[in-house]
Design an enzyme around this catalytic site. Structure first.
Site, short mmCIF file in Angstrom:
data_model
loop_
_atom_site.label_atom_id
_atom_site.label_comp_id
_atom_site.label_asym_id
_atom_site.label_seq_id
_atom_site.Cartn_x
_atom_site.Cartn_y
_atom_site.Cartn_z
N GLU A 259 3.84 -26.30 35.59
CA GLU A 259 4.78 -26.63 36.43
C GLU A 259 4.90 -25.27 37.28
OE1 GLU A 259 8.75 -27.77 35.55
OE2 GLU A 259 7.86 -29.15 34.03
C1 PNW Z 1 12.07 -27.41 34.63
N1 PNW Z 1 16.96 -23.20 34.29
O1 PNW Z 1 13.28 -27.57 34.13
C2 PNW Z 1 11.64 -28.72 34.00
O2 PNW Z 1 10.57 -28.93 33.55
C3 PNW Z 1 11.74 -29.63 35.06
O3 PNW Z 1 12.10 -31.18 34.52
C4 PNW Z 1 12.71 -29.37 36.40
O4 PNW Z 1 12.86 -30.49 37.19
C5 PNW Z 1 11.99 -28.27 36.76
O5 PNW Z 1 11.85 -27.25 35.94
C6 PNW Z 1 12.84 -27.60 38.13
O6 PNW Z 1 14.10 -27.36 37.64
C7 PNW Z 1 14.17 -26.26 34.23
O7 PNW Z 1 18.00 -23.40 34.77
C8 PNW Z 1 15.58 -26.26 34.54
O8 PNW Z 1 16.62 -22.19 33.67
C9 PNW Z 1 16.50 -25.60 34.46
C10 PNW Z 1 15.78 -24.46 34.01
C11 PNW Z 1 14.56 -23.91 33.78
C12 PNW Z 1 13.77 -25.01 33.73
#
Ligand code: PNW
Length: 421
Positions: free
Chosen positions: A324
């Site tokens: 990602e």
């Molecule tokens: C990732 N944070 O999530 C996930 O794998 C996805 O599902 C998500 O949509 C994407 O990143 C974008 O946010 C995160 O707050 C969500 O540190 C929050 C955090 C990190 C990763």
């Protein structure tokens, strides 16, 4: 000179079941949406459960040769002893369609959501519940027969931090003791899945790697950043091979296991300041202020971080994928710039000799973003949530051009790239 990527390099996009499928009524997240513990309801999300054919068609026509998505455990097992054949068949159809279109699937088994019945029994907090996970993994082995790449867990430390330390996410528990217990049980669950799947599949795990920057030049802040980096980013992965998981307060014995690849999710950097509270090192780390402009998530943009994360992850000697990397913005020109600049650094890592095999942009299309709902726009493809119409943005085509030619052309580099890395 254009930037050339290896011929076999995967240029894909990523999604997760709960964020795109819609009507995922049997998992914990849905439950908390309904009782108002979460600010937004996923509802029909992108309605991908009905639009999957169109979506895969669109992916293929844009020229992407890989796709990372997740299987929703609660769809296959909506109740403890109830197996949903229809869902099984639908996922199989999705896989067949991808393969027919020469799109390499990378399938995640757990992307934050779990069946509600499983969570009611304590979820991953209780080791004896791993027998349910095992049963799911065995079923999945059947389902994924034609798939090569499987990731057991998505971002285990984000799951632990959000669900058991900050309590921003389900199951809203705030307990450092429980948090590290869950982390150690996730390692056991990975080891179990690896044992079942290895050989037939390449089995990896996906780790979110925020870059931990010291808040100041002071020695103690530098030390704090290093500790946060270890505690949040590397101790979990180290434990897969060493069999010892170093939590903040004590070490846990876990099975010695393996991973055939490591997926890195990279978005941004955090700023770390010294504190006497050892947990503050990571869950209070604030988002770093390294770029003036912030995304819709409030995150800075720090392209060099993707290179730092890959370099550090290369210590395991395993193939690496960027599983990602993406930006939430309404400014699609900024999205293009984001992709190009991060790809420049991925290319640099490959030039250094690192075994980086693919890049998956988050996300294929706009979708439901956990606590933030439908506001953040991460997609290459815009989604109209009223009509479910998909409209590829300019970035979708530019990225497709790169995916098809396996190179970034000079004029794109000049317009969107960094002139020096
Ligand atoms: C990732 N944070 O999530 C996930 O794998 C996805 O599902 C998500 O949509 C994407 O990143 C974008 O946010 C995160 O707050 C969500 O540190 C929050 C955090 C990190 C990763």
């Amino acid at each position: 000179m254009p930037l050339k990527f290896p011929e076999e390099f995967l240029f894909g996009t990523a999604t997760a079941a709960h964020q795109i499928e819609g009507d995922n009524k049997w998992n914990d997240w849905w439950y908390y949406e309904q009782i108002g513990k979460l600010p937004y309801k996923s509802g029909k999300a992108c309605n991908h459960w009905e639009f999957y054919k169109e979506d895969i068609q669109l992916m293929a026509s844009l020229g992407y040769n890989a796709y990372r998505f997740s299987i929703e455990w609660s769809r296959l097992f909506p109740e403890e002893n109830k197996f949903n054949e229809e869902a099984f068949n639908r996922y199989q159809e999705i896989i067949d369609l991808l393969l027919a279109n020469n799109i390499t699937p990378l399938v995640t088994l757990h992307h934050f959501t779990s069946p509600l019945w499983f969570m009611k029994k304590g979820g991953f907090l209780r080791e004896e519940n791993l027998k349910f996970w095992e049963k799911y993994v065995e079923k999945v082995a059947e389902l994924l027969e034609k798939v090569k790449l499987i990731a057991t867990f998505n971002e285990p430390m984000v799951y632990v931090m959000m669900g058991y330390l900050t309590a921003y996410w389900p199951p809203f528990i705030k307990s450092p003791f429980k948090a590290f217990k869950v982390a150690s049980n996730l390692l056991k669950a990975h080891a179990l899945a690896y044992e079942i799947l290895h050989g037939k599949f390449q089995v990896g795990i996906v780790k979110n790697v925020p870059i931990m920057l010291p808040a100041t030049d002071k020695e103690r802040d530098k030390k704090a950043a290093e500790r946060a980096d270890n505690l949040f980013n590397w101790y979990f992965l180290d434990a897969i091979w060493s069999g010892v998981y170093r939590g903040a307060f004590k070490a846990y014995r876990v099975p010695q296991s393996d991973a055939d690849f490591i997926g890195i999710n990279y978005y941004t950097a955090s700023e770390v300041r010294h504190s006497w509270n050892p947990l503050k090192f990571f869950f209070d780390a604030k988002l770093a202020d390294v770029s003036e402009r912030k995304t819709q998530m409030g995150w800075s943009v720090y392209p060099r971080g993707i290179y730092i994360a890959l370099k550090k992850a290369s210590k395991y000697g395993k193939p690496l994928y960027i599983t990602e990397n993406g930006i939430a913005t309404l400014d699609d020109e900024w999205r293009i710039e984001f992709i190009i600049q991060h790809l420049q650094y991925v290319h640099k890592a490959i030039e250094d000799g690192l075994d980086v095999r693919g890049y998956f942009y988050w996300s294929f299309m706009d979708n439901y973003e956990w606590r933030e709902g439908f506001e953040p726009r991460f997609g290459l493809v815009e989604v109209d949530y009223e009509t479910f119409e998909r409209r590829p943005r300019k970035s979708a085509y530019i990225y497709g051009g790169i995916a098809k030619s396996k190179e970034i052309k000079d004029e794109i580099l000049e317009k969107y790239g960094l002139s020096s890395l």
